[in-house]
Design a protein around this motif. Structure first.
Motif, PDB file in Angstrom:
ATOM      1  N   GLY A  45       0.779  -1.225   0.000  1.00 49.55           N
ATOM      2  CA  GLY A  45       0.000   0.000   0.000  1.00 49.55           C
ATOM      3  C   GLY A  45       0.813   1.277   0.000  1.00 49.55           C
ATOM      4  N   PHE A  46       2.124   1.184   0.189  1.00 50.28           N
ATOM      5  CA  PHE A  46       2.943   2.396   0.299  1.00 50.28           C
ATOM      6  C   PHE A  46       2.927   3.218  -0.983  1.00 50.28           C
ATOM      7  N   LEU A  47       3.094   2.572  -2.132  1.00 49.75           N
ATOM      8  CA  LEU A  47       3.140   3.305  -3.392  1.00 49.75           C
ATOM      9  C   LEU A  47       1.863   4.111  -3.609  1.00 49.75           C
ATOM     10  N   GLU A  48       0.718   3.530  -3.246  1.00 49.93           N
ATOM     11  CA  GLU A  48      -0.548   4.218  -3.421  1.00 49.93           C
ATOM     12  C   GLU A  48      -0.726   5.328  -2.390  1.00 49.93           C
ATOM     13  N   ASN A  49      -0.446   5.031  -1.120  1.00 48.80           N
ATOM     14  CA  ASN A  49      -0.637   6.017  -0.055  1.00 48.80           C
ATOM     15  C   ASN A  49       0.317   7.198  -0.173  1.00 48.80           C
ATOM     16  N   ALA A  50       1.530   6.919  -0.648  1.00 48.93           N
ATOM     17  CA  ALA A  50       2.559   7.954  -0.694  1.00 48.93           C
ATOM     18  C   ALA A  50       2.253   9.039  -1.711  1.00 48.93           C
ATOM     19  N   ARG A  51       1.373   8.769  -2.653  1.00 45.72           N
ATOM     20  CA  ARG A  51       1.051   9.762  -3.672  1.00 45.72           C
ATOM     21  C   ARG A  51       0.442  11.021  -3.072  1.00 45.72           C
ATOM     22  N   MET A  52      -0.111  10.918  -1.872  1.00 44.24           N
ATOM     23  CA  MET A  52      -0.745  12.074  -1.246  1.00 44.24           C
ATOM     24  C   MET A  52       0.274  13.090  -0.738  1.00 44.24           C
ATOM     25  N   PHE A  53       1.492  12.654  -0.464  1.00 43.85           N
ATOM     26  CA  PHE A  53       2.476  13.584   0.100  1.00 43.85           C
ATOM     27  C   PHE A  53       3.886  13.398  -0.452  1.00 43.85           C
ATOM     28  N   GLY A  54       4.100  12.411  -1.314  1.00 44.31           N
ATOM     29  CA  GLY A  54       5.429  12.169  -1.851  1.00 44.31           C
ATOM     30  C   GLY A  54       5.407  11.825  -3.323  1.00 44.31           C
ATOM     31  N   LYS A  55       6.609  11.674  -3.881  1.00 43.73           N
ATOM     32  CA  LYS A  55       6.740  11.313  -5.294  1.00 43.73           C
ATOM     33  C   LYS A  55       7.889  10.315  -5.428  1.00 43.73           C
ATOM     34  N   ILE A  56       7.609   9.190  -6.084  1.00 41.53           N
ATOM     35  CA  ILE A  56       8.596   8.140  -6.291  1.00 41.53           C
ATOM     36  C   ILE A  56       8.850   8.019  -7.789  1.00 41.53           C
ATOM     37  N   VAL A  57      10.123   8.133  -8.175  1.00 38.43           N
ATOM     38  CA  VAL A  57      10.478   8.106  -9.591  1.00 38.43           C
ATOM     39  C   VAL A  57      11.686   7.192  -9.801  1.00 38.43           C
ATOM     40  N   PRO A  58      11.831   6.623 -11.001  1.00 40.43           N
ATOM     41  CA  PRO A  58      13.003   5.796 -11.279  1.00 40.43           C
ATOM     42  C   PRO A  58      14.260   6.607 -11.547  1.00 40.43           C
ATOM     43  N   TRP A  59      14.084   7.911 -11.819  1.00 37.75           N
ATOM     44  CA  TRP A  59      15.239   8.783 -12.079  1.00 37.75           C
ATOM     45  C   TRP A  59      14.820  10.232 -11.914  1.00 37.75           C
ATOM     46  N   ALA A  60      15.748  11.046 -11.396  1.00 36.66           N
ATOM     47  CA  ALA A  60      15.506  12.483 -11.263  1.00 36.66           C
ATOM     48  C   ALA A  60      16.769  13.232 -11.673  1.00 36.66           C
ATOM     49  N   PRO A  61      16.624  14.430 -12.263  1.00 32.28           N
ATOM     50  CA  PRO A  61      17.799  15.248 -12.605  1.00 32.28           C
ATOM     51  C   PRO A  61      18.390  15.844 -11.329  1.00 32.28           C
ATOM     52  N   GLN A  62      19.253  15.089 -10.673  1.00 32.89           N
ATOM     53  CA  GLN A  62      19.654  15.362  -9.298  1.00 32.89           C
ATOM     54  C   GLN A  62      20.261  16.746  -9.078  1.00 32.89           C
ATOM     55  N   VAL A  63      21.219  17.125  -9.903  1.00 33.58           N
ATOM     56  CA  VAL A  63      21.874  18.415  -9.694  1.00 33.58           C
ATOM     57  C   VAL A  63      20.853  19.543  -9.740  1.00 33.58           C
ATOM     58  N   GLN A  64      19.901  19.451 -10.665  1.00 39.83           N
ATOM     59  CA  GLN A  64      18.914  20.514 -10.824  1.00 39.83           C
ATOM     60  C   GLN A  64      17.869  20.503  -9.702  1.00 39.83           C
ATOM     61  N   VAL A  65      17.375  19.321  -9.344  1.00 42.75           N
ATOM     62  CA  VAL A  65      16.321  19.301  -8.324  1.00 42.75           C
ATOM     63  C   VAL A  65      16.857  19.723  -6.956  1.00 42.75           C
ATOM     64  N   LEU A  66      18.114  19.414  -6.667  1.00 41.95           N
ATOM     65  CA  LEU A  66      18.672  19.813  -5.379  1.00 41.95           C
ATOM     66  C   LEU A  66      18.735  21.330  -5.220  1.00 41.95           C
ATOM     67  N   GLU A  67      18.726  22.042  -6.332  1.00 43.07           N
ATOM     68  CA  GLU A  67      18.742  23.501  -6.275  1.00 43.07           C
ATOM     69  C   GLU A  67      17.378  24.064  -5.884  1.00 43.07           C
ATOM     70  N   HIS A  68      16.352  23.219  -5.856  1.00 43.34           N
ATOM     71  CA  HIS A  68      15.006  23.708  -5.591  1.00 43.34           C
ATOM     72  C   HIS A  68      14.851  24.134  -4.138  1.00 43.34           C
ATOM     73  N   LYS A  69      14.139  25.211  -3.925  1.00 40.59           N
ATOM     74  CA  LYS A  69      14.002  25.783  -2.586  1.00 40.59           C
ATOM     75  C   LYS A  69      13.208  24.899  -1.630  1.00 40.59           C
ATOM     76  N   SER A  70      12.488  23.900  -2.150  1.00 35.17           N
ATOM     77  CA  SER A  70      11.636  23.074  -1.288  1.00 35.17           C
ATOM     78  C   SER A  70      12.427  22.055  -0.465  1.00 35.17           C
ATOM     79  N   PHE A  71      13.669  21.757  -0.853  1.00 38.76           N
ATOM     80  CA  PHE A  71      14.397  20.689  -0.174  1.00 38.76           C
ATOM     81  C   PHE A  71      14.928  21.110   1.192  1.00 38.76           C
ATOM     82  N   GLY A  72      14.751  20.198   2.164  1.00 39.61           N
ATOM     83  CA  GLY A  72      15.272  20.428   3.502  1.00 39.61           C
ATOM     84  C   GLY A  72      16.376  19.474   3.869  1.00 39.61           C
ATOM     85  N   VAL A  73      16.460  18.324   3.160  1.00 42.80           N
ATOM     86  CA  VAL A  73      17.490  17.331   3.484  1.00 42.80           C
ATOM     87  C   VAL A  73      17.683  16.392   2.298  1.00 42.80           C
ATOM     88  N   PHE A  74      18.910  15.917   2.141  1.00 40.49           N
ATOM     89  CA  PHE A  74      19.269  14.946   1.118  1.00 40.49           C
ATOM     90  C   PHE A  74      19.714  13.678   1.841  1.00 40.49           C
TER      91      PHE A  74
END
Length: 262
Positions: free
Chosen positions: A128-157
């Motif tokens: 049930g995690f994949l379904e429940n997590a959609r309400m507050f999170g995002k799970i992806v097979p790949w992300a443009p890491q250098v660019q997304v880390l620059e986003h102001k929303s991040f609090g921790v890596f």
């Protein structure tokens, strides 16, 4: 002869036998991160050159980034300094029980998160995690890491504290939660926690539900301003290092001169 090493490589070889033979010794770091070590090594080796990856401090414009999983669009809808970014690279994934512990913690605490993980490992998540997590999170097979880390929303890596991930965190000004797995991870995580003071190592060295809660609370709550201030200082130093007159820029120019004169 020009050899390129990560700083941690020095702990696995006999430097007095191998490194002095090089005409130049460029490494993947910047001088201002460890000044005493840099000064010592400069006195021991020819052309010891700290050349931090310029792509970390001068990434391509977002317009040129292929964000096929719409990570940045999702991040635009999150609160500043609230999101946990989770990524363990291509060869360093925690065992199934630790992935479950991380997932259970995120679900229980409803912590906004972006998790980059290969699809073959998603089967280890709780039911049930994949379904429940959609309400507050995002799970992806790949992300443009250098660019997304620059986003102001991040609090921790949250990562394995591989050297590239540590540098990317510093360049982006995002505190770390480290879960070392092998190689240089253990030393890097100790430096992150005890020397640079820009993050913490997971309690016990592996993910448990209780240990993950402690680490997340530590980074995202009462200590977050202190951590952000500390890593912000290093972020400023690394950006200065790759500036027009910065140490990394000058070292890179020197490296080019050495290579072209060979």
């Amino acid at each position: 002869m020009v050899k390129i090493y990560r700083p941690s490589y020095f702990r696995r070889i006999s430097i007095h036998q191998t490194l002095p033979k090089g005409t130049a010794l460029p490494i993947n770091s910047f001088e201002e991160l460890d000044p005493p070590i840099v000064q010592y090594l400069k006195s021991e080796f020819n052309n010891f050159l700290n050349v931090v990856p310029f792509k970390l401090t001068s990434p391509p414009p977002l317009a040129n980034v292929i964000d096929k999983n719409c990570c940045i669009e999702w991040l635009d809808n999150q609160e500043p300094n609230s999101v946990a970014y989770i990524e363990f690279g291509t060869v360093a994934t925690p065992p199934p029980n630790e992935l479950r512990a991380m997932a259970e913690t995120l679900e229980e605490r409803k912590i906004p998160f972006l998790w980059s993980i290969k699809e073959k490992f998603m089967s280890h998540f709780p039911n049930g995690f994949l379904e429940n997590a959609r309400m507050f999170g995002k799970i992806v097979p790949w992300a443009p890491q250098v660019q997304v880390l620059e986003h102001k929303s991040f609090g921790v890596f949250i990562n394995h504290s591989g050297w590239n991930s540590v540098l990317e965190s510093i360049a982006s000004g995002v505190p770390l939660i480290c879960m070392p797995l092998f190689g240089d991870h253990h030393l890097n995580s100790s430096m992150v926690e005890k020397v640079w003071k820009i993050g913490v190592k997971i309690e016990g060295g592996f993910f448990t539900k209780s240990g993950t809660i402690v680490a997340l609370d530590f980074v995202l709550s009462k200590i977050k301003e202190e951590l952000k201030k500390q890593i912000g200082m290093y972020k400023e130093l690394v950006h200065k290092a790759v500036g027009p007159n910065g140490s990394s820029t000058q070292n890179f120019k020197k490296l080019v001169e050495i290579i072209t004169s060979c």
